[in-house]
Design a protein around this motif. Structure first.
Motif, PDB file in Angstrom:
ATOM      1  N   THR A   1      40.736  55.946  45.331  1.00 12.60           N
ATOM      2  CA  THR A   1      39.629  55.712  46.249  1.00 12.60           C
ATOM      3  C   THR A   1      38.428  55.261  45.431  1.00 12.60           C
ATOM      4  O   THR A   1      38.078  55.887  44.440  1.00 12.60           O
ATOM      5  N   CYS A   2      37.822  54.174  45.868  1.00  9.10           N
ATOM      6  CA  CYS A   2      36.713  53.576  45.122  1.00  9.10           C
ATOM      7  C   CYS A   2      35.506  53.477  46.043  1.00  9.10           C
ATOM      8  O   CYS A   2      35.611  53.010  47.179  1.00  9.10           O
ATOM      9  N   GLY A   3      34.366  53.954  45.570  1.00 10.82           N
ATOM     10  CA  GLY A   3      33.149  53.892  46.368  1.00 10.82           C
ATOM     11  C   GLY A   3      31.938  53.831  45.462  1.00 10.82           C
ATOM     12  O   GLY A   3      32.053  53.695  44.252  1.00 10.82           O
ATOM     13  N   GLY A   4      30.768  53.970  46.052  1.00 13.16           N
ATOM     14  CA  GLY A   4      29.525  53.874  45.288  1.00 13.16           C
ATOM     15  C   GLY A   4      28.978  52.467  45.282  1.00 13.16           C
ATOM     16  O   GLY A   4      27.796  52.246  45.471  1.00 13.16           O
ATOM     17  N   SER A   5      29.842  51.502  45.059  1.00 10.66           N
ATOM     18  CA  SER A   5      29.528  50.080  45.198  1.00 10.66           C
ATOM     19  C   SER A   5      30.853  49.360  45.391  1.00 10.66           C
ATOM     20  O   SER A   5      31.922  49.914  45.108  1.00 10.66           O
ATOM     21  N   ALA A   6      30.775  48.145  45.883  1.00 10.58           N
ATOM     22  CA  ALA A   6      32.003  47.432  46.237  1.00 10.58           C
ATOM     23  C   ALA A   6      32.775  47.000  44.989  1.00 10.58           C
ATOM     24  O   ALA A   6      32.213  46.355  44.105  1.00 10.58           O
ATOM     25  N   PRO A   7      34.065  47.318  44.905  1.00 10.12           N
ATOM     26  CA  PRO A   7      34.867  46.838  43.779  1.00 10.12           C
ATOM     27  C   PRO A   7      35.173  45.356  43.957  1.00 10.12           C
ATOM     28  O   PRO A   7      35.371  44.891  45.090  1.00 10.12           O
ATOM     29  N   PRO A   8      35.214  44.583  42.891  1.00 10.73           N
ATOM     30  CA  PRO A   8      35.566  43.168  43.027  1.00 10.73           C
ATOM     31  C   PRO A   8      37.025  43.022  43.461  1.00 10.73           C
ATOM     32  O   PRO A   8      37.879  43.832  43.069  1.00 10.73           O
ATOM     33  N   PRO A   9      37.329  42.003  44.267  1.00  7.81           N
ATOM     34  CA  PRO A   9      38.726  41.798  44.684  1.00  7.81           C
ATOM     35  C   PRO A   9      39.685  41.694  43.502  1.00  7.81           C
ATOM     36  O   PRO A   9      40.836  42.131  43.601  1.00  7.81           O
TER      37      PRO A   9
END
Length: 546
Positions: free
Chosen positions: A300-308
């Motif tokens: 799960t990744c959050g805080g800011s958008a991960p690059p595609p």
């Protein structure tokens, strides 16, 4: 009335995992491995802690603060404080002494539980915390012989020693407070968000759903998101509810240690900001045969958008789904989710299209309403083109700040998020900009206005402007542009030293540029959009990128 009106209290969830899976491990990283205790031991120690806190005078509604890394004792504090009817107030160990002093005194914390290795940071506030009656020191291996100048300090193990392993949790109103977290994401003093039992109960159940994080009792969680940051995205609560195996990194947050824990303890799910996963990606690319993420299925990744490209790499290289979530401290925090396959039609998509979808902020979690509005509070179409102020409402969304009225942050029952967004025809939220000029670095907010105001206080400064500049690792970093007063000397080093008196190291500007003028809008305000565009057009690079 046909249904029982059982209050939604966190103790009904928190004791469950230990009852159903008593032998499942809770692990805390050490310098050479990890120390382990069972779910039942963790539950029993939480009950002992509740007794110790009660004996120390903690009553329903009192604030008990933690100043800790992620670990078993922090988990015990989550469990004990909330379930006994007190309020768990998580202090961010990365904040400056100025902010910490304000937050502790504003919250009126009565007891602080602190990890021994971060005691020096708390000791800077000696004599400045009048409400604090006791300091409880949790010592992990290597820090058992701690000493402190703070008064009324006691070792955590001595504090709970001999206490009963059964505490009778009180039956209180489900709208009673159970958690407190401060956000410094806007200008001015940090603002407290008070979480209630009802809100946290519903959020905990919602994020475990299959179409959200898809969590189960068979999972092993590596809890990287700080427990001092917005409830660690709610994962500790869910893990105790389900009886998941839990692995916590404590102070060992470097990619090598995280990768070894994923490998050694068969981690199935973890959560962190993009910079964490970029670091792990670089490590694996440099050591392709050293780590085996054989059990890992999703991050799960959050805080800011991960690059595609990061999303695609984890899927292509490791078969690991990167699940993006969006939220705020004010939203408990998870509000939207973006999965590899969020709808039936996505089964037919190619990998690139799925990665592009995953890079969006996502779909609202069941139970929440999200809308975009224009300047006159008219709703805008969900066409993926119109953009406006993003507002949200629901049962785990903040309705006011703790002892700090901020009516301009709310509108007609909605929380004004401060983000500008679009909503596409499928219902995906796409964040396009921020209505305030905040800087998001490594998943943490930095206020450009607070930096500007502090720099402008220097005698040699005529005007100061702080803007965000893209950074490949931290997402954004602050850059200060300064107009000096005539016939005065001022160096970048002096500006940084001045900022160090108020701000934490990670909040300091990466660069200081002296300029002759700063673009202004028609109303005389600094035009930061133009400033950022000019830096980009000039090919400007941050010092560590030159």
């Amino acid at each position: 009335m046909t249904m029982q009106q059982t209050p939604l209290l966190m103790h009904r969830l928190m004791d469950r995992g230990a009852m159903l899976q008593p032998d499942v491990e809770v692990m805390t990283a050490t310098a050479d491995g990890a120390r382990s205790q069972t779910m039942l031991e963790t539950r029993n120690r939480a009950h002992q802690l509740a007794h110790a806190l009660n004996d120390a005078g903690i009553e329903i509604g009192d604030r008990v603060a933690t100043f800790m890394w992620n670990g078993a004792r922090h988990l015990e504090a989550y469990h004990a404080v909330a379930c006994m009817g007190a309020v768990i107030h998580t202090l961010n160990i990365r904040l400056s002494p100025v902010d910490l002093e304000y937050i502790i005194n504003h919250a009126q914390d009565k007891i602080i539980i602190v990890d021994a290795d971060v005691l020096p940071a708390l000791e800077k506030l000696a004599g400045k915390m009048p409400s604090v009656e006791k300091i409880v020191v949790a010592a992990e291996p290597g820090f058992e012989n701690w000493e402190t100048s703070l008064p009324n300090a006691i070792d955590y193990e001595d504090f709970i020693k001999g206490k009963p392993t059964k505490y009778q949790w009180p039956e209180i109103d489900e709208n009673s407070a159970m958690g407190l977290c401060y956000t410094s994401g806007t200008t001015g003093k940090p603002k407290g968000v008070m979480y209630t039992h009802r809100a946290n109960y519903l959020h905990t159940i919602a994020i475990a759903m299959t179409d959200v994080m898809g969590l189960s009792a068979t999972d092993t969680l590596l809890g990287i998101v700080p427990m001092f940051h917005a409830n660690a995205w709610g994962l500790p609560w869910v893990a105790c509810m389900l009886g998941m195996k839990q692995v916590y990194p404590h102070r060992f947050m470097v990619p090598d240690h995280l990768a070894r824990m994923i490998t050694d303890y068969d981690v199935t799910i973890s959560a962190g900001v993009p910079t964490i996963w970029q670091g792990v990606k670089g490590l694996i690319e440099a050591n392709p045969d050293k780590y085996k993420f054989s059990a890992l299925t999703r991050l799960t990744c959050g805080g800011s958008a991960p690059p595609p490209s990061l999303i695609e790499w984890f899927w292509d290289a490791l078969g690991v789904e990167m699940v993006q979530g969006w939220g705020m401290t004010e939203t408990s925090p998870l509000a939207t989710i973006s999965r590899r396959t969020s709808k039936r039609k996505h089964l037919e998509m190619g990998d690139a299209d799925r990665a592009a979808n995953q890079a969006k902020a996502g779909l609202p979690i069941p139970g929440l309403e999200i809308e975009i509005f224009d300047d006159e509070w008219n709703t805008l179409p969900h066409d993926g083109k119109a953009f406006g102020e993003l507002l949200i409402r629901g049962p785990w969304i903040c309705s006011e700040y703790f002892n700090n009225p901020q009516p301009d942050k709310f509108h007609d029952g909605w929380l004004i998020t401060g983000d500008v967004a679009k909503i596409d025809p499928e219902g995906y939220i796409i964040i396009t900009d921020r209505s305030k000029d905040l800087i998001k670095s490594g998943g943490e907010w930095i206020s450009s206005v607070d930096l500007e105001n502090h720099i402008a206080g220097m005698a040699a400064v005529g005007q100061a402007c702080v803007v965000a500049h893209p950074h490949p690792r931290w997402d954004e970093r602050p850059v200060a542009l300064i107009i000096k007063k005539a016939d005065v000397e001022l160096t970048p080093e002096q500006v940084i030293a001045h900022c160090e008196s108020k701000f934490a190291k990670w909040q300091l500007p990466d660069d200081v540029l002296f300029v002759d003028s700063i673009p202004l809008t028609a109303t005389g305000k600094m035009d930061k959009k133009v400033v950022r565009a000019q830096l980009e057009a000039d090919g400007y690079k941050l010092p560590d990128q030159r």
